[in-house]
Design a protein around this motif. Structure first.
Motif, short mmCIF file in Angstrom:
data_model
loop_
_atom_site.label_atom_id
_atom_site.label_comp_id
_atom_site.label_asym_id
_atom_site.label_seq_id
_atom_site.Cartn_x
_atom_site.Cartn_y
_atom_site.Cartn_z
N GLY A 161 7.04 -2.98 -4.99
CA GLY A 161 7.12 -3.68 -3.73
C GLY A 161 6.23 -3.06 -2.67
N HIS A 162 6.80 -2.80 -1.48
CA HIS A 162 6.01 -2.41 -0.32
C HIS A 162 5.74 -0.92 -0.22
CE1 HIS A 162 4.24 -3.10 3.59
NE2 HIS A 162 5.10 -2.28 4.19
N LEU A 163 6.48 -0.10 -0.95
CA LEU A 163 6.35 1.35 -0.81
C LEU A 163 5.81 1.94 -2.12
CD1 LEU A 163 9.63 2.17 1.16
CD2 LEU A 163 7.31 1.89 2.08
N SER A 164 4.57 1.62 -2.43
CA SER A 164 4.00 1.98 -3.73
C SER A 164 4.02 3.48 -3.99
CB SER A 164 2.58 1.45 -3.84
OG SER A 164 1.75 1.93 -2.79
N ALA A 165 3.79 4.29 -2.97
CA ALA A 165 3.74 5.74 -3.17
C ALA A 165 5.09 6.30 -3.59
CB ALA A 165 3.26 6.43 -1.90
N LEU A 166 6.18 5.66 -3.14
CA LEU A 166 7.53 6.07 -3.53
C LEU A 166 7.94 5.43 -4.85
CD1 LEU A 166 9.56 5.85 -0.19
CD2 LEU A 166 9.15 7.91 -1.52
N GLU A 167 7.61 4.16 -5.01
CA GLU A 167 8.09 3.40 -6.16
C GLU A 167 7.36 3.75 -7.45
OE1 GLU A 167 8.99 -0.86 -5.29
OE2 GLU A 167 8.03 -0.40 -3.37
N SER A 168 6.06 4.00 -7.34
CA SER A 168 5.26 4.33 -8.52
C SER A 168 4.26 5.43 -8.16
CB SER A 168 4.52 3.09 -9.01
OG SER A 168 3.85 3.36 -10.22
N PRO A 169 4.77 6.65 -7.94
CA PRO A 169 3.88 7.73 -7.50
C PRO A 169 2.75 8.02 -8.48
CG PRO A 169 6.05 8.59 -8.07
CD PRO A 169 6.18 7.10 -8.01
N GLY A 170 3.01 7.83 -9.78
CA GLY A 170 1.95 8.09 -10.75
C GLY A 170 0.77 7.16 -10.56
N ALA A 171 1.03 5.87 -10.41
CA ALA A 171 -0.06 4.90 -10.21
C ALA A 171 -0.73 5.12 -8.87
CB ALA A 171 0.49 3.48 -10.30
N PHE A 172 0.06 5.42 -7.83
CA PHE A 172 -0.52 5.67 -6.51
C PHE A 172 -1.41 6.90 -6.55
CE2 PHE A 172 -0.64 7.54 -2.31
CZ PHE A 172 -0.86 6.44 -1.47
N ASP A 173 -0.92 7.97 -7.13
CA ASP A 173 -1.69 9.22 -7.18
C ASP A 173 -2.96 9.05 -8.00
OD1 ASP A 173 0.44 10.17 -5.76
OD2 ASP A 173 1.16 11.57 -7.30
N ALA A 174 -2.90 8.23 -9.03
CA ALA A 174 -4.09 7.99 -9.84
C ALA A 174 -5.17 7.30 -9.00
CB ALA A 174 -3.75 7.14 -11.07
N ALA A 175 -4.76 6.36 -8.14
CA ALA A 175 -5.72 5.69 -7.26
C ALA A 175 -6.33 6.69 -6.27
CB ALA A 175 -5.04 4.55 -6.52
#
Length: 264
Positions: free
Chosen positions: A240-254
């Protein structure tokens, strides 16, 4: 440019390339705890992560200035000065993205890269501005942020697969002061369209969107990429709206891919 508030709270970890992470509304810098722990180690301890509380949130004073995201962007420039940082990669999520865009407009020479997550470069519609004023007026009149909890702001920020995070997000929402909530809502309502800012930037740009973001749909991310076709777009499934919390692995990869582009 005004002075920084007398009380400013910044979380920091690592050494190397400066990376500033700007939090969402109405949260605080504690939302970046996973990134503060993981990013320095995942990048070989070559990144210095700074996560400030924006005006009125967390441990940072609100001050007496009129609401403006330009002021928050100038706060960031002063914070970089105080930290001895000339240029930084700046990443913002939701409201943090609005601040990052204001920083890009006002201080483009201080940017080495830009990450915009779950945010938009377009200005508010009339209906969105009216809703922001409704919230600002209500929390001020009641001297309480209970309205945000009653309207299930925490649940609405999260995708259907991330509802296990509701208590954590709700705790951050409840910690926000009514004055900060009202100030930030009015500051966000006054922001201009910034697609032209993106088109004119000459630094690497990454855009992150949640495939199930009900507040800022992925179409807004696509508009930003149209303004900067060389930007890297990441749409995270099931988020949803809080990608860094919801999917930290995908966010950190970006983030890591953006840092690699900045290092060039």
């Amino acid at each position: 440019m005004t002075q920084l508030p007398s009380a400013v709270s910044v979380r920091e970890s690592g050494t190397g390339t400066p990376l500033v992470l700007l939090h969402a509304f109405p949260l605080n810098a504690s939302m970046w705890s996973a990134q503060l722990d993981a990013l320095p180690g995942l990048t070989g301890d070559e990144v210095r992560v700074l996560a400030p509380d924006q005006r009125g949130f967390g441990g940072t004073e609100l001050g007496a200035d009129e609401p403006s995201l330009d002021l928050v962007a100038d706060d960031l420039a002063l914070l970089l000065d105080a930290a001895g940082i000339d240029r930084a990669v700046v990443g913002g999520l939701s409201m943090g993205g609005y601040v990052a865009l204001a920083f890009a407009r006002r201080h483009p020479d201080r940017l080495s890269g830009l990450l915009l997550a779950n945010t938009r470069a377009t200005a508010d519609t009339d209906a969105a501005r009216a809703n922001r004023e409704r919230i600002a007026a209500a929390v001020t009149a009641r001297d309480s942020v209970r309205l945000l909890l009653d309207e299930r702001v925490a649940a609405g920020q999260l995708g259907p697969d991330s509802q296990h995070l509701v208590d954590r997000v709700q705790e951050m929402v409840a910690a926000a002061s009514p004055a900060a909530v009202a100030w930030a809502q009015r500051a966000m309502a006054g922001r201009p369209d910034s697609l032209d800012v993106l088109a004119g930037l000459r630094v690497p740009l990454a855009v992150v969107a949640g495939a199930q973001d009900a507040l800022v749909p992925p179409e807004e991310a696509e508009l930003m990429v149209q303004a900067r076709p060389d930007a890297e777009l990441t749409v995270v499934p099931g988020v949803g709206h809080l990608s860094a919390l919801e999917s930290p692995g995908a966010f950190d990869a970006a983030v890591r891919r953006l840092l690699a582009r900045v290092a060039g």
